[in-house]
Design an enzyme around this catalytic site. Structure first.
Site, short mmCIF file in Angstrom:
data_model
loop_
_atom_site.label_atom_id
_atom_site.label_comp_id
_atom_site.label_asym_id
_atom_site.label_seq_id
_atom_site.Cartn_x
_atom_site.Cartn_y
_atom_site.Cartn_z
N SER A 1 -10.91 41.34 40.08
CA SER A 1 -11.13 42.49 38.85
C SER A 1 -11.19 41.75 37.53
CB SER A 1 -9.55 43.05 39.18
OG SER A 1 -9.55 44.32 38.13
N HIS B 1 -13.40 46.13 40.77
CA HIS B 1 -12.75 47.31 40.22
C HIS B 1 -14.10 47.51 39.16
CE1 HIS B 1 -8.38 46.75 40.90
NE2 HIS B 1 -8.84 47.01 41.86
N ASP C 1 -3.32 45.49 42.96
CA ASP C 1 -4.41 45.74 44.30
C ASP C 1 -4.86 44.47 45.05
OD1 ASP C 1 -7.66 47.25 44.18
OD2 ASP C 1 -6.23 47.14 45.68
#
Lengths: 1292, 117
Positions: free
Chosen positions: A16, A43, A135
């Protein structure tokens, strides 16, 4: 492009914020043709198309592709997620889904990794790179649970370490690395794993791990306090192997040493052991069955609260699932009873996770939407369990196998925990569950677990769904007091609030048409309405209520005050109060100044008949005309009137308010009083409690004291107990203590061995035990002892081992003298028994020996002079059985000649300087006067140095004695024989060359009698030329066992040479070695000489026969030469042959082969002379002649006699021959002088020619012997004179 | 001149017969001698051309005489009645005739070593 189709593994990479940089570093290091597919999930903003694949393409030689729906995964390729899509993988193909915008924060990494783990298992790996948030954490756990490898970026290199840190916090990460190091490490881990798992090595490694598994478990137990000893080895071995692979360890030994020094690795291994993946409602059908078979029946029970225990809860999904189910059931039944759920696990990390109650959407897959809504709150991209459910669930660390179990539990849900335990562990768990559950409690197991092999602790409720009910008839098999740790003092028990304020119920939709019409009508034409519950909260609103609702500022609330407009509120309260008090319906018409609503409305409050406490409020707009139809309506009058009306209404309201207030005040006052009284009560309660506390304190003190005493007592008891145990064990005597009713209570270790019983048999009936010993009377004996209190003794045997026991059954008396069973003692009397048997046998043997030897036994006690004789003694002494024996009697019967010697032998036996043995031979006189020879042997027994008795035997040796005498006579004869025959006998001991010779041997050798008999001595007499041969023959005889037979020459001591013959035979000992030789020697010198002479004679005879034949041939030849005719030849030849024959006869008949002259004369001349006429007169001394001479002289005498008979004195009567001879010498040797004189014959004429006869007479004697012959042919008678030697050379 | 042969035989009759046979066969017989000293006396007077020697003469062997004769150029023939009487090696080429003698064999053997003229 690659030609390989085989994918070795798929690596999910989550990144990310700050991830691009890390990704660039990572992909740059991926080697070509590594066989791996890399899938990058990021992401990404849905609004901007990603150019990530282009950015990464410049850093790697591998193909970088943006994922499209349905694209097949391929090795040596980097796949990049497109923006705005959720990615999953299934059956080797990517699936893109539109992103679900309703869900708060998206977790695409978790989503993909979870699907990756599910689809690829061990082939799946993941890398979590820089990023914020959490995540990837859930996904990483999924990868690990599936057996894959999980790596994260090390914090220092990550721009945003939130994501890697969160992932690492799970504790299951295999390594934290810089991005550039990831590919190489990952590939080497995979290589290592393949290397270990492929081929033979895998089994080998597994076997090695399994062999060292106890060490690993021990290490974890001692270092980390985690006990896995009851876990299934298979799972653990696989997990250890996996850790070894990740640590690049090929050898369990080196991994063990790594474990010893590296606490972090131990922790990682622990995490691997404890890893668990659960989901909410992981098996929906089973949970449905749980509701049906467990929760609903439970709710029907009469109890205030429900307790549920979820051991091995891991991260709490299962506990919450059951909580949701149960809460739902309670809610639907509108049941307010308490619910407590305990989730326990030994993994603190999991528990922490469970308490946080944060779950990814993946875990919620099986949860119905309405339940999610009701029990979960979306929270930062995750779902958090609603607090009212959380409050019902308590999580605590607890080791199912070690810690005491919970108690009074209604449901135990233990899914997929038993599968990790081995049989022993499973066996240990069941009694705990049984203990923990209250009566008829339920047990809920995982799909591959079962209690059916675990005895009868549980009954089956649903076999398909593994639901069991506690079997209350079985006694509890577990005691919390015997557990290894004291029970956990407190479990967190949280207050659980069952009020559910935020719950809105959706109207139930009925598909029924009529209802649809009703609904339609209500929606379109019904006035606004709502429902108020007993707590003054609005629990239901109609859709048309809009204008009357004025939600208050702040958090959304359903309370009346916060929801409705002020006008409505003020009217509503009194109405509600009235209806609540009086029931029925109340209404009031109010003027409203609410925009969008009718100015006047009637508010009706009506209690709902079907919902206790709930009120329906209907707001019905009223037209002004309706409210006041006859009223003119000028504006002022109107306003005044309305003001008055308003005032009146306000007054009424005020009155009502005042009345309400008064009521309220009254209520408050009474409430206050109640509170005061309560306070008083509490005060007194407090005082009571204070008192109680003090009492408790003092009780506590007392208890402490008692406890100390008990402790002391206990330790004393322990001591006594251990003393007792040691006493019992040390005696080595088997003891068995039976309680009343033949129940085994206690036994010694020896008894354990003898009877083959063990601690399990305690409490069992002794007669039910299977013994090896043969003791069927046991029960009877015990009964007898218990009835009579008398000891019972018995001898029994163990037929299997041949051991004998003396069994003694005694009553068992308690300290208070009460009878309580009995104690049985087993003495091993085998030795005694054997000794008895042996003694009996040896007695029998002795008797048999005595009988066989015909021995009499006597004992003499010198101090008392007493004698004890057996029957045989009495028989020999000819004494009756009843007669007293004394020493005088003993002596009296002994032959007078032997008494002195016998007494001396007795005295010698008692002589302290002697050896105490007694040996004598003497005669015992019988009644007929004949003696019996006896041999007496015995020995004196000393006690304290003094002789106490003489024990001896007596044997009749009369026969032996006679035999000995016979032997002596025989020996004497033998000796005489030797002496007479001159045979010398010897025995030679081979080993030490010692011999025994008879006297003749010395004489044969002429050896002095004092010479030492030996082979060496003997050999010294043998002549040198024979000695070696004799020795050789002796050795041959020794080697072969053949007879030694040798003839040899010796030189006797006096110098004479003799010839001896030796004969002998070897005697072997038992081991077939030559021991001695026995033999004889005798002198054969004379025989040898005789034989030599005979040989000589034979040869001589042969010579002479040949010579005789030669002579006869010559005589024949010569006679023929001189014979005028055959007749005269015949006469001459025959006569000459006869003469030779006669001379020969004469020689043969003589032993010395020498004839005398007289014999020769008679034999040769006698046949021609008449005896009666005395024609032959022979005179001379006795002279012996050698054979040759005898032959020659015989032939000469024959010729003379033959001539005389033909022509001379013997040819007529009256004629005679006078022969005179005498001794003389010729060449100094003895010789014969013989004169032949014929008298009275016819006148002599000398012969005309010399005939053969004349030649014979003249030459035959003189030819070889010398000497001479003369013939005088005188007229009155022939005279011949012969001189010759007596012996020729041939005559020896 | 007839060739001469010495006859040595201690048995008088046998010696006479040998002498008669050899004389009939054309030999001039020396002796016959009855003993070795007598034979030595004879050969001192006249050395014969051949000799017929009895091996065993009253216990004395005639081998030394035979050697002397051969050394002086006289052929020798042995007579023997004994199988035992083994001829020494140095005389083993001399013919041997067994007793009792076959006169024909004797004269043939003797002729082989020295035929009378």
């Amino acid at each position: 492009m690659t030609d390989r189709t085989e994918i070795r593994g798929i690596v999910g990479i989550g990144a990310s914020a700050g991830g691009l940089e890390a990704l660039a570093e990572l992909v740059a290091e991926i080697p070509e043709r590594c066989g791996l597919a890399f899938v990058i999930v990021q992401h990404l903003s849905p609004d901007h198309p990603s150019i990530m694949h282009e950015l990464l393409g410049s850093h790697t030689a591998l193909q970088v592709r943006k994922i499209e729906h349905g694209m097949a995964v391929a090795p040596d390729t980097i796949f990049v997620i497109p923006s705005g899509q959720a990615l999953e993988i299934m059956s080797g193909r990517f699936r893109l889904k539109p992103r679900d915008n309703t869900v708060g924060v998206r977790t695409p990494i978790d989503g993909f990794l979870t699907s990756l783990a599910r689809a690829y298992g061990e082939m799946a790996s993941c890398v979590i790179l820089s990023g914020t948030g959490t995540d990837g954490t859930m996904g990483l756990k999924a990868i690990k649970a599936a057996g894959g490898i999980a790596l994260v970026q090390e914090a220092a290199s990550a721009r945003f370490p939130g994501m890697p840190d969160s992932a690492a916090a799970t504790g299951v990460v295999d390594a934290r690395l810089a991005p550039g190091d990831v590919p190489a490490n990952l590939i080497s881990m995979l290589n290592h794993r393949d290397e270990v798992r492929n081929g033979h090595r895998k089994d080998h490694v597994f076997a090695a791990i399994e062999s060292r598994l106890p060490d690993v478990i021990d290490l974890l137990n001692t270092q980390d306090g985690q006990d896995f000893s009851n876990y299934k080895p298979g799972t653990m071995v696989r997990r250890i192997e996996r850790r070894m692979m990740l640590q690049l360890q090929t050898d369990i030994e080196s991994y063990l040493s790594l474990l010893r020094r590296d606490a972090d690795e131990r922790t990682r291994l622990l995490q691997d052991f404890l890893i668990g993946v659960t989901r909410f409602f992981r098996d929906p059908k089973a949970f449905a069955a749980l509701t049906e078979h467990v929760i609903e029946p439970l709710l029907a029970r009469d109890q205030n609260r429900f307790r549920i225990w979820v051991p091995g809860c891991s991260t709490g999904e299962e506990a919450y699932s059951i909580g949701i189910l149960f809460s739902e059931a309670l809610r639907q039944a509108d049941d307010r009873r308490e619910l407590q759920i305990f989730g326990t696990d030994i993994d603190l990390n999991s528990l922490r996770h469970a308490r946080s109650a944060m779950y990814s959407d993946a875990t919620l897959e099986s949860v119905p939407e309405d339940l999610i809504k009701r029990y979960f709150i979306a929270h930062k991209g995750h779902y958090q369990v609603a607090s009212r459910l959380r409050e019902r669930v308590a999580f605590a660390p607890h080791n199912l196998l070690r810690d005491p179990p919970f108690s009074r539990i209604d449901i135990i849900s233990c899914r997929n925990l038993l599968i990790y335990l081995n049989t022993e562990g499973q066996g240990a768990v069941m009694p705990r569950f049984h203990y923990a559950l209250c009566n008829s409690g339920f047990l809920f197991l995982g799909p591959s677990e079962s209690v059916e092999s675990r005895g009868s602790y549980f009954n089956v409720v649903s076999r398909d769904h593994r639901i069991y009910r506690r079997n209350d008839t079985v006694s509890v098999g577990f005691s919390a007091l015997t557990g290894r740790r004291p029970p956990q003092s407190t479990m967190p028990q949280r207050h659980i609030d069952t009020t559910d304020t935020a719950l809105f119920e959706a109207p139930s939709v009925t598909p029924d048409y009529e209802t649809q019409i009703d609904q339609y009508f209500l929606n379109r034409h019904a006035p606004p309405y709502f429902v108020v519950n007993a707590s003054d909260e609005v629990s239901y609103l109609s859709g048309t209520l809009g204008p009357y609702v004025r939600p208050a500022k702040g958090a959304l609330s359903a309370r009346l005050e916060d929801l409705l407009s002020r006008e409505i509120r003020s009217v509503l309260r009194p109405l509600l109060a009235r209806v609540r008090e009086d029931g029925g319906t109340a209404f009031e018409t109010v003027s409203l100044t609410i925009e969008g609503a009718a100015p006047t409305a009637r508010i009706t409050v009506e209690s709902l008949p079907f919902a206790d406490g709930d009120m329906m409020v209907v707001i019905q707009p009223v037209a002004r005309s309706e409210t006041d139809p006859g009223q003119p309506s000028p504006e002022t009058a109107l306003s005044l009137h309305s003001a008055e009306e308003e005032l009146a209404r306000v007054r009424r309201r005020l009155n009502a308010s005042e009345a309400g207030h008064a009521v309220a005040e009254q209520e408050l006052r009474s409430a206050n009083e109640e509170l005061l009284s309560m306070n008083e009560e509490l005060q007194s309660s407090n005082e009571e409690l204070e008192t109680s506390r003090e009492e408790l304190q003092s009780i506590n003190e007392e208890l402490e004291t008692i406890n100390a005493e008990l402790s002391e007592n206990n330790s004393q008891l322990n001591e006594v107990n251990s003393d007792l145990k040691n006493v019992l064990d040390s005696t080595d005597i088997a003891k068995l203590i039976l309680a009343q009713g033949l129940i085994v209570r206690r036994f010694t270790r020896t008894a354990q061995n003898i009877l083959h019983i063990d601690d399990r048999d305690i409490g069992r009936k002794v007669t039910d035990l299977k013994w090896q010993i043969d003791y069927p009377e046991l029960a009877d004996d015990v009964t007898r002892v218990e009835q009579t209190l008398q000891v019972v003794d018995r001898e029994i045997a163990n037929p299997a081992t041949g051991v004998f026991y003396q069994v003694r059954v005694r009553p068992y008396r308690r300290i208070d003298d009460r009878l309580d069973g009995c104690i049985i003692t087993f003495f091993d009397v085998t030795r005694r028994k054997r000794a008895e048997l042996d003694l009996r046998e040896s007695r029998e043997r002795l008797a048999a020996a005595l009988a066989a030897g015909n021995l009499g036994v006597h004992v003499y006690y010198p101090q008392t002079g007493k004698l004890v004789w057996d029957d045989r003694m009495r028989e020999i002494w000819n004494v009756g059985a009843d007669r007293e024996i004394d020493y005088d009697l003993f002596m009296d019967r002994i032959h007078p000649d032997d008494r002195e010697a016998t007494q001396a032998a007795v005295d010698a036996a008692f002589d302290p300087r002697g050896d105490g043995t007694y040996n004598a031979e003497y005669r015992v006189l019988q009644s007929d006067g004949a003696p019996i020879w006896v041999r007496a042997d015995g020995s004196v027994t000393l006690e304290n140095g003094k002789p106490v008795r003489l024990v001896g035997t007596v044997k009749d040796i009369t026969e032996r004695h006679e035999a000995e005498q016979r032997m002596q006579a025989y020996a004497a004869r033998l000796e005489l024989t030797y002496e007479v025959t001159g045979i010398g006998a010897w025995q030679w001991e081979v080993r030490d060359d010692v011999s025994v010779w008879t006297p003749n041997m010395f004489d044969l050798l002429g050896a002095p009698r004092e010479a030492k008999p030996s082979l060496a001595t003997f050999a010294s007499y043998i002549l040198d030329e024979d000695r070696d041969r004799v020795v050789r023959e002796l050795e041959t005889a020794m080697d072969t066992g053949a007879l030694f037979d040798s003839q040899f020459h010796i030189r006797r001591g006096d110098g004479e040479e003799r010839v001896l013959v030796g004969k002998g035979r070897i005697i072997y000992n038992r081991s077939r070695e030559p021991e001695s030789m026995i033999g004889i020697n005798f002198d054969v010198t004379d025989d040898v000489e005789k034989e030599a002479r005979r040989d000589l004679l034979t040869s001589e005879l042969n010579h002479r026969v040949k010579n005789s034949l030669a002579t006869i041939q010559s005589i024949a030849s010569q006679t023929i030469r001189h014979a005028p005719d055959m007749e005269s030849f015949k006469q001459s030849f025959m006569g000459r042959i006869r003469a030779i024959s006669r001379a020969h006869d004469l020689l043969i008949n003589l032993d010395d082969r020498e004839g005398t002259v007289a014999d020769l004369v008679v034999s040769q001349v006698g046949p021609y002379a008449s005896e009666t006429d005395r024609q032959l007169q022979a005179r001379g001394p006795r002279i012996q002649l050698g054979p040759s001479v005898a032959h020659g002289l015989g032939l000469v005498l024959h010729e003379l006699a033959s001539n005389a008979s033909k022509y001379g004195a013997l040819s007529r009567e009256g004629g005679r021959v006078e022969i005179d001879w005498s001794r003389t010498t010729l060449d100094d040797v003895p010789a014969l002088h013989l004169v032949w004189r014929e008298i009275g014959g016819p006148p002599v004429e000398p012969p005309e020619r010399t005939g053969f006869g004349t030649v014979l007479i003249a030459d035959s004697l003189t030819h070889s012997l010398g000497g001479a012959s003369r013939i005088d042919y005188a007229r009155d008678g022939l005279v011949a004179e012969i001189d010759c030697k007596l012996r020729s050379g041939d005559d020896g | 001149m007839r060739k001469s042969v010495l006859v040595l035989e201690d048995e008088a009759i046998v010696a006479m017969d040998l002498a008669a046979e050899l004389s009939d066969a054309g030999w001039q017989v020396l002796g016959p001698a009855g003993s070795i000293p007598e034979a030595i006396r004879l050969i001192e007077i006249e050395l014969p051309d051949a000799a017929v020697l009895d091996v065993n003469l009253s216990g004395t062997k005639s081998f030394d005489l035979a050697k002397t004769l051969r050394d002086r150029g006289c052929s020798v023939l042995f007579l023997t009645g004994y199988a035992k009487d083994t001829i020494p090696a140095h005389l083993s080429d001399a013919p041997v005739v067994a007793k009792p003698v076959d006169p024909a064999a004797l004269t043939r053997q003797l002729a082989a070593i020295g035929r009378p003229e």
